[in-house]
Design a protein around this motif. Structure first.
Motif, PDB file in Angstrom:
ATOM      1  N   LEU A   1     -25.863 -13.047 -22.178  1.00  0.00           N
ATOM      2  CA  LEU A   1     -24.580 -13.086 -20.641  1.00  0.00           C
ATOM      3  C   LEU A   1     -25.580 -13.599 -19.206  1.00  0.00           C
ATOM      4  O   LEU A   1     -26.411 -13.372 -19.129  1.00  0.00           O
ATOM      5  CB  LEU A   1     -24.200 -12.346 -20.841  1.00  0.00           C
ATOM      6  N   THR A   2     -24.875 -14.118 -18.914  1.00  0.00           N
ATOM      7  CA  THR A   2     -25.117 -14.364 -17.561  1.00  0.00           C
ATOM      8  C   THR A   2     -24.320 -13.692 -16.342  1.00  0.00           C
ATOM      9  O   THR A   2     -23.529 -13.746 -16.170  1.00  0.00           O
ATOM     10  CB  THR A   2     -24.504 -16.173 -16.726  1.00  0.00           C
ATOM     11  N   GLU A   3     -25.265 -12.924 -15.596  1.00  0.00           N
ATOM     12  CA  GLU A   3     -25.477 -11.868 -14.528  1.00  0.00           C
ATOM     13  C   GLU A   3     -24.787 -12.480 -13.655  1.00  0.00           C
ATOM     14  O   GLU A   3     -25.353 -14.004 -13.665  1.00  0.00           O
ATOM     15  CB  GLU A   3     -26.293 -11.284 -14.023  1.00  0.00           C
ATOM     16  N   ILE A   4     -23.396 -11.747 -12.801  1.00  0.00           N
ATOM     17  CA  ILE A   4     -22.481 -12.681 -12.148  1.00  0.00           C
ATOM     18  C   ILE A   4     -23.304 -11.134 -10.420  1.00  0.00           C
ATOM     19  O   ILE A   4     -23.376 -10.260 -10.689  1.00  0.00           O
ATOM     20  CB  ILE A   4     -21.101 -13.220 -12.032  1.00  0.00           C
ATOM     21  N   ALA A   5     -23.285 -11.714  -9.813  1.00  0.00           N
ATOM     22  CA  ALA A   5     -23.480 -11.312  -8.415  1.00  0.00           C
ATOM     23  C   ALA A   5     -21.939 -10.074  -8.001  1.00  0.00           C
ATOM     24  O   ALA A   5     -21.155 -10.627  -8.651  1.00  0.00           O
ATOM     25  CB  ALA A   5     -22.985 -12.004  -6.930  1.00  0.00           C
ATOM     26  N   ARG A   6     -22.389  -9.003  -7.437  1.00  0.00           N
ATOM     27  CA  ARG A   6     -21.284  -7.821  -7.525  1.00  0.00           C
ATOM     28  C   ARG A   6     -21.097  -8.029  -5.808  1.00  0.00           C
ATOM     29  O   ARG A   6     -21.591  -8.110  -5.369  1.00  0.00           O
ATOM     30  CB  ARG A   6     -21.873  -6.214  -7.474  1.00  0.00           C
ATOM     31  N   PRO A   7     -20.340  -7.338  -5.680  1.00  0.00           N
ATOM     32  CA  PRO A   7     -19.204  -6.967  -3.965  1.00  0.00           C
ATOM     33  C   PRO A   7     -21.079  -6.391  -3.193  1.00  0.00           C
ATOM     34  O   PRO A   7     -21.241  -5.082  -3.911  1.00  0.00           O
ATOM     35  CB  PRO A   7     -18.185  -6.405  -4.361  1.00  0.00           C
ATOM     36  N   ASP A   8     -20.853  -6.426  -2.242  1.00  0.00           N
ATOM     37  CA  ASP A   8     -21.678  -5.585  -1.171  1.00  0.00           C
ATOM     38  C   ASP A   8     -21.798  -4.328  -1.745  1.00  0.00           C
ATOM     39  O   ASP A   8     -22.530  -3.831  -1.599  1.00  0.00           O
ATOM     40  CB  ASP A   8     -21.426  -6.332   0.212  1.00  0.00           C
ATOM     41  N   LEU A   9     -20.164  -4.194  -1.679  1.00  0.00           N
ATOM     42  CA  LEU A   9     -19.978  -3.012  -1.290  1.00  0.00           C
ATOM     43  C   LEU A   9     -20.746  -1.850  -2.841  1.00  0.00           C
ATOM     44  O   LEU A   9     -20.745  -0.836  -2.664  1.00  0.00           O
ATOM     45  CB  LEU A   9     -18.793  -2.329  -1.545  1.00  0.00           C
ATOM     46  N   MET A  10     -20.834  -2.924  -4.052  1.00  0.00           N
ATOM     47  CA  MET A  10     -21.553  -1.747  -5.247  1.00  0.00           C
ATOM     48  C   MET A  10     -23.189  -3.010  -5.816  1.00  0.00           C
ATOM     49  O   MET A  10     -23.149  -2.387  -6.726  1.00  0.00           O
ATOM     50  CB  MET A  10     -20.290  -2.128  -6.282  1.00  0.00           C
ATOM     51  N   LYS A  11     -23.593  -3.445  -4.562  1.00  0.00           N
ATOM     52  CA  LYS A  11     -24.801  -4.308  -4.641  1.00  0.00           C
ATOM     53  C   LYS A  11     -25.900  -3.107  -4.951  1.00  0.00           C
ATOM     54  O   LYS A  11     -27.164  -3.152  -6.053  1.00  0.00           O
ATOM     55  CB  LYS A  11     -25.211  -4.941  -3.774  1.00  0.00           C
ATOM     56  N   ASN A  12     -25.802  -2.014  -4.792  1.00  0.00           N
ATOM     57  CA  ASN A  12     -26.568  -0.721  -4.648  1.00  0.00           C
ATOM     58  C   ASN A  12     -27.104   0.221  -5.949  1.00  0.00           C
ATOM     59  O   ASN A  12     -27.344   1.244  -6.166  1.00  0.00           O
ATOM     60  CB  ASN A  12     -26.690   0.065  -3.403  1.00  0.00           C
ATOM     61  N   ASP A  13     -25.015  -0.042  -6.713  1.00  0.00           N
ATOM     62  CA  ASP A  13     -25.150   0.659  -7.854  1.00  0.00           C
ATOM     63  C   ASP A  13     -26.247   0.757  -8.708  1.00  0.00           C
ATOM     64  O   ASP A  13     -26.393  -0.166  -8.372  1.00  0.00           O
ATOM     65  CB  ASP A  13     -23.813   0.353  -8.337  1.00  0.00           C
ATOM     66  N   SER A  14     -26.215   1.099  -9.546  1.00  0.00           N
ATOM     67  CA  SER A  14     -26.931   0.868 -10.775  1.00  0.00           C
ATOM     68  C   SER A  14     -25.928   0.048 -12.199  1.00  0.00           C
ATOM     69  O   SER A  14     -24.748  -0.458 -11.790  1.00  0.00           O
ATOM     70  CB  SER A  14     -27.045   2.097 -12.236  1.00  0.00           C
ATOM     71  N   GLY A  15     -26.669  -0.891 -13.164  1.00  0.00           N
ATOM     72  CA  GLY A  15     -25.815  -1.476 -13.984  1.00  0.00           C
ATOM     73  C   GLY A  15     -25.810  -2.906 -13.606  1.00  0.00           C
ATOM     74  O   GLY A  15     -26.267  -3.700 -12.529  1.00  0.00           O
ATOM     75  N   ALA A  16     -25.496  -3.758 -14.799  1.00  0.00           N
ATOM     76  CA  ALA A  16     -25.425  -5.334 -14.029  1.00  0.00           C
ATOM     77  C   ALA A  16     -23.538  -5.644 -14.380  1.00  0.00           C
ATOM     78  O   ALA A  16     -22.915  -4.748 -14.899  1.00  0.00           O
ATOM     79  CB  ALA A  16     -26.246  -5.788 -14.590  1.00  0.00           C
ATOM     80  N   TRP A  17     -23.301  -6.667 -13.878  1.00  0.00           N
ATOM     81  CA  TRP A  17     -21.866  -7.529 -14.387  1.00  0.00           C
ATOM     82  C   TRP A  17     -22.503  -8.948 -14.793  1.00  0.00           C
ATOM     83  O   TRP A  17     -23.241  -9.258 -14.155  1.00  0.00           O
ATOM     84  CB  TRP A  17     -20.876  -7.621 -12.706  1.00  0.00           C
ATOM     85  N   TYR A  18     -22.133  -9.237 -16.105  1.00  0.00           N
ATOM     86  CA  TYR A  18     -21.994 -10.464 -16.699  1.00  0.00           C
ATOM     87  C   TYR A  18     -20.198 -11.652 -16.267  1.00  0.00           C
ATOM     88  O   TYR A  18     -19.908 -10.475 -16.477  1.00  0.00           O
ATOM     89  CB  TYR A  18     -22.417  -9.772 -18.159  1.00  0.00           C
TER      90      TYR A  18
END
Length: 171
Positions: free
Chosen positions: A65-82
């Motif tokens: 899966l292609t990882e995508i950027a998360r909103p700045d507010l959530m950049k330091n959260d664990s995990g990833a968005w795809y």
């Protein structure tokens, strides 16, 4: 005018809208926006802290899966968005996640079920056979490193009529 509206056939109109239509006969130009669901935007799966490295490897490398950027507010959260097609998959750490006990799942559609099964087995993934086959759908299940249940499905032409109909549409 009220009498005419009250006598109209509103059989397929929800009761709330029937009352609005009858109560506002002279305001026919008013456009009422009706709630409508458009699409699934994202699905979230969770995992316990102990499997964070394995689950991120799984979604990015095993599933590709292609990882995508998360909103700045959530950049330091664990995990990833795809991203897969038009739908996002959010993978997030959850304290005391107990996904193994659940039947909840999401389904990924593939073009070649057998090849996908071989690919998963090459990565040590245990395949859970389909216990309730559906017509026109070949499928199996497995669990990701966080215990989330995932269905893999290939939709197949199961009847002569479906194949003939598709052939007619293609010609």
């Amino acid at each position: 005018m009220f009498g005419e509206l009250e006598q109209k056939n509103f059989r397929n109109t929800p009761v709330l809208w029937q009352k609005v239509i009858v109560a506002l006969p002279n305001l026919t130009q008013i456009k009422i926006k009706i709630m409508k669901l458009n699409a699934v935007h994202h699905i979230q799966v969770t995992y316990p802290f102990e499997v964070e490295e394995a689950i991120l490897f799984f979604y990015s490398k095993v599933l590709g899966l292609t990882e995508i950027a998360r909103p700045d507010l959530m950049k330091n959260d664990s995990g990833a968005w795809y991203k897969l097609g038009d739908i996002e998959l959010h993978v997030s750490r959850e304290k005391n996640a107990d996904n193994q006990a659940s039947r909840r799942h999401f389904c990924l559609q593939v073009d070649n079920l057998n090849a996908f099964e071989v690919h998963l087995k090459e990565h040590g993934i245990e395949i859970i056979p389909d216990q309730r086959p559906l017509p026109g759908c070949a499928r199996f299940f497995f669990r990701d490193p966080g215990g989330n249940r995932i269905e893999i499905a290939e939709f197949v032409k199961s009847t002569f009529t479906e194949q003939q109909t598709e052939n007619l549409l293609l010609t």
